[in-house]
Design a protein around this motif. Structure first.
Motif, PDB file in Angstrom:
ATOM      1  N   VAL A  85      39.427  53.074  14.273  1.00 20.98           N
ATOM      2  CA  VAL A  85      38.832  51.520  14.729  1.00 20.98           C
ATOM      3  C   VAL A  85      38.294  51.085  13.374  1.00 20.98           C
ATOM      4  O   VAL A  85      37.142  51.725  12.976  1.00 20.98           O
ATOM      5  CB  VAL A  85      38.012  51.553  15.895  1.00 20.98           C
ATOM      6  N   GLY A  86      38.744  49.981  12.849  1.00 19.51           N
ATOM      7  CA  GLY A  86      38.240  49.682  11.523  1.00 19.51           C
ATOM      8  C   GLY A  86      36.692  49.197  11.382  1.00 19.51           C
ATOM      9  O   GLY A  86      36.194  49.315  10.387  1.00 19.51           O
ATOM     10  N   SER A  87      36.588  48.320  12.599  1.00 22.72           N
ATOM     11  CA  SER A  87      35.310  47.740  12.449  1.00 22.72           C
ATOM     12  C   SER A  87      34.106  48.752  12.485  1.00 22.72           C
ATOM     13  O   SER A  87      34.323  49.504  13.880  1.00 22.72           O
ATOM     14  CB  SER A  87      35.298  46.701  13.746  1.00 22.72           C
ATOM     15  N   PRO A  88      33.148  48.605  12.148  1.00 24.00           N
ATOM     16  CA  PRO A  88      32.023  49.550  12.242  1.00 24.00           C
ATOM     17  C   PRO A  88      31.444  49.564  13.889  1.00 24.00           C
ATOM     18  O   PRO A  88      31.109  50.390  14.392  1.00 24.00           O
ATOM     19  CB  PRO A  88      30.956  49.325  11.348  1.00 24.00           C
ATOM     20  N   VAL A  89      31.233  48.041  14.180  1.00 25.82           N
ATOM     21  CA  VAL A  89      30.882  47.906  15.324  1.00 25.82           C
ATOM     22  C   VAL A  89      31.527  48.420  16.705  1.00 25.82           C
ATOM     23  O   VAL A  89      31.223  48.944  17.522  1.00 25.82           O
ATOM     24  CB  VAL A  89      30.444  46.339  15.728  1.00 25.82           C
ATOM     25  N   GLY A  90      33.040  48.066  16.345  1.00 28.90           N
ATOM     26  CA  GLY A  90      33.923  48.600  17.215  1.00 28.90           C
ATOM     27  C   GLY A  90      33.796  50.182  17.334  1.00 28.90           C
ATOM     28  O   GLY A  90      34.065  50.696  18.466  1.00 28.90           O
ATOM     29  N   ARG A  91      33.819  50.687  16.123  1.00 26.26           N
ATOM     30  CA  ARG A  91      34.124  52.243  16.264  1.00 26.26           C
ATOM     31  C   ARG A  91      32.850  52.853  16.707  1.00 26.26           C
ATOM     32  O   ARG A  91      32.953  53.614  17.508  1.00 26.26           O
ATOM     33  CB  ARG A  91      34.087  52.621  14.786  1.00 26.26           C
ATOM     34  N   ALA A  92      31.662  52.226  16.578  1.00 32.42           N
ATOM     35  CA  ALA A  92      30.505  52.699  17.200  1.00 32.42           C
ATOM     36  C   ALA A  92      30.492  52.339  18.899  1.00 32.42           C
ATOM     37  O   ALA A  92      29.883  53.480  19.487  1.00 32.42           O
ATOM     38  CB  ALA A  92      28.982  52.002  16.785  1.00 32.42           C
ATOM     39  N   ALA A  93      30.914  51.382  19.184  1.00 29.17           N
ATOM     40  CA  ALA A  93      31.222  51.097  20.749  1.00 29.17           C
ATOM     41  C   ALA A  93      31.954  52.077  21.325  1.00 29.17           C
ATOM     42  O   ALA A  93      31.765  52.731  22.250  1.00 29.17           O
ATOM     43  CB  ALA A  93      31.463  49.581  20.919  1.00 29.17           C
ATOM     44  N   VAL A  94      33.199  52.596  20.668  1.00 28.47           N
ATOM     45  CA  VAL A  94      34.107  53.519  21.236  1.00 28.47           C
ATOM     46  C   VAL A  94      33.357  54.901  21.175  1.00 28.47           C
ATOM     47  O   VAL A  94      33.608  55.426  22.248  1.00 28.47           O
ATOM     48  CB  VAL A  94      35.251  53.684  20.252  1.00 28.47           C
ATOM     49  N   VAL A  95      32.729  55.402  20.125  1.00 28.60           N
ATOM     50  CA  VAL A  95      31.971  56.567  20.251  1.00 28.60           C
ATOM     51  C   VAL A  95      31.044  56.629  21.074  1.00 28.60           C
ATOM     52  O   VAL A  95      31.048  57.889  21.881  1.00 28.60           O
ATOM     53  CB  VAL A  95      31.474  56.866  18.856  1.00 28.60           C
ATOM     54  N   SER A  96      30.292  55.423  21.514  1.00 30.65           N
ATOM     55  CA  SER A  96      29.340  55.580  22.764  1.00 30.65           C
ATOM     56  C   SER A  96      30.053  55.783  24.079  1.00 30.65           C
ATOM     57  O   SER A  96      29.404  56.049  24.745  1.00 30.65           O
ATOM     58  CB  SER A  96      28.343  54.555  22.583  1.00 30.65           C
ATOM     59  N   ARG A  97      31.305  55.281  24.097  1.00 30.74           N
ATOM     60  CA  ARG A  97      31.960  55.597  25.492  1.00 30.74           C
ATOM     61  C   ARG A  97      32.411  56.896  25.667  1.00 30.74           C
ATOM     62  O   ARG A  97      32.809  56.957  26.742  1.00 30.74           O
ATOM     63  CB  ARG A  97      32.982  54.690  25.704  1.00 30.74           C
ATOM     64  N   LEU A  98      32.761  57.692  24.606  1.00 31.58           N
ATOM     65  CA  LEU A  98      33.345  58.727  24.696  1.00 31.58           C
ATOM     66  C   LEU A  98      32.460  60.160  24.495  1.00 31.58           C
ATOM     67  O   LEU A  98      31.868  60.580  23.681  1.00 31.58           O
ATOM     68  CB  LEU A  98      34.324  59.137  23.264  1.00 31.58           C
ATOM     69  N   THR A  99      32.046  60.480  26.080  1.00 24.01           N
ATOM     70  CA  THR A  99      30.773  61.179  26.537  1.00 24.01           C
ATOM     71  C   THR A  99      31.254  62.707  27.004  1.00 24.01           C
ATOM     72  O   THR A  99      30.404  63.370  27.122  1.00 24.01           O
ATOM     73  CB  THR A  99      30.080  60.536  27.365  1.00 24.01           C
ATOM     74  N   SER A 100      32.539  62.701  27.231  1.00 21.61           N
ATOM     75  CA  SER A 100      32.910  63.989  27.672  1.00 21.61           C
ATOM     76  C   SER A 100      32.444  65.187  26.702  1.00 21.61           C
ATOM     77  O   SER A 100      32.885  65.273  25.579  1.00 21.61           O
ATOM     78  CB  SER A 100      34.576  64.088  27.973  1.00 21.61           C
TER      79      SER A 100
END
Length: 230
Positions: A85-100
C-alpha cells in the motif's frame, strides 16, 4: 529492528507461504520483486492477494484474490504478509487491522539493491526496498518503510515507521524523516534536513530546510501549501 544481511535470504525456509495485501499496481510490483528474489534463492510460495476492496477480476497477475483483512486474520496457518500500500496512512491502517498471531511481516529487499555497508543498515519489520535503490552506510529504516524504484539514501539517514518514498526520491546524509512521511517522485531532502511526521513532499520538490509535521510542501525550495485537515 532487523539487521540487514543477504544471508538472511539464504536462511529463509524454501517454500514459506506468503501473501500480498494490496491488489493494485504496487501489489503487482511487489509480486515481481518476490519473483526476482525467488530467482536468486527460492524462498517464497506466493499464494495470492488480499485487499479490503475486491478487484474487478478473481485473479491478479495470475494469482487468486483471497479476500479481505478479516479473511486474512482468520488464516489457520502461519503466513508471511507483504503490505503493498503506497500511502503511509493507508499502510498503517492495514497493519493495524492485521492482528492474527499467525501473520508475520518480512523485510523484502530486491536482489539488485546496492548496499554500501550491510552490517550498518537496519530495517524494521515489513519494510520493502525495490529495484535500483542505493543505500550507503549507518542508515536506519523503521517499520513498514517503502522505498520505491531507484531511491537513494545517504549516510546516517533515519526514516521512521511507515515513511514512503516514490520512484527516484533522494534522501541525503544525516537527513531525518518522521513517521508517515511521503516523498513524491524525484523529491529530494538535502543534507541534515528534518521532515516532520506525516508531511508530504511533492514530486520534484527539494527540501533545503527543516519542514514541520502535517503539511504538504512543493517547489524548489519546498514551501508549505497546505496543512493537514485544513
Amino acid at each position: 529492528m532487523t539487521k540487514l544481511f543477504f544471508s538472511e535470504y539464504e536462511e529463509t525456509e524454501p517454500g514459506m507461504p506468503l501473501v500480498i495485501f494490496g491488489a493494485g499496481g504496487l501489489g503487482r510490483e511487489v509480486l515481481l520483486l518476490i519473483q526476482q528474489l525467488n530467482g536468486v534463492h527460492p524462498s517464497w510460495d506466493v499464494r495470492g492477494f488480499y485487499d479490503d476492496q475486491a478487484p474487478a477480476t478473481p485473479t491478479v497477475a495470475g494469482l487468486p484474490y483471497l479476500g479481505s483483512s478479516a479473511d486474512l486474520n482468520a488464516t489457520p496457518e502461519p503466513l508471511a504478509v507483504a503490505v503493498a500500500v503506497g500511502s503511509p496512512v493507508g499502510r498503517a491502517a492495514v497493519v493495524s487491522r492485521l492482528t492474527s498471531p499467525q501473520l508475520s511481516f518480512p523485510v523484502l529487499v530486491h536482489p539488485a539493491v546496492a548496499l554500501g555497508s550491510q552490517q550498518r543498515i537496519t530495517l524494521g519489520q515489513g519494510s520493502i526496498v525495490q529495484q535500483g535503490c542505493l543505500l550507503t552506510c549507518d542508515i536506519t529504516l523503521g517499520r513498514f518503510v517503502l522505498l520505491n524504484l531507484g531511491c537513494t539514501i545517504g549516510h546516517d539517514a533515519v526514516l521512521e515507521d511507515f515513511a514512503s518514498l516514490m520512484p527516484h526520491a533522494n534522501v541525503s546524509g544525516s537527513a531525518h524523516l518522521g513517521a508517515g512521511c511521503y516523498l513524491g517522485t524525484n523529491a529530494t531532502v538535502i543534507q541534515g534536513v528534518r521532515i516532520g511526521e506525516n508531511t508530504i513532499l511533492g514530486a520534484g520538490a527539494v527540501a533545503v530546510r527543516d519542514l514541520p509535521a502535517n503539511i504538504t510542501a512543493v517547489g524548489v525550495p519546498a514551501k508549505s501549501i497546505k496543512k493537514a485537515n485544513a
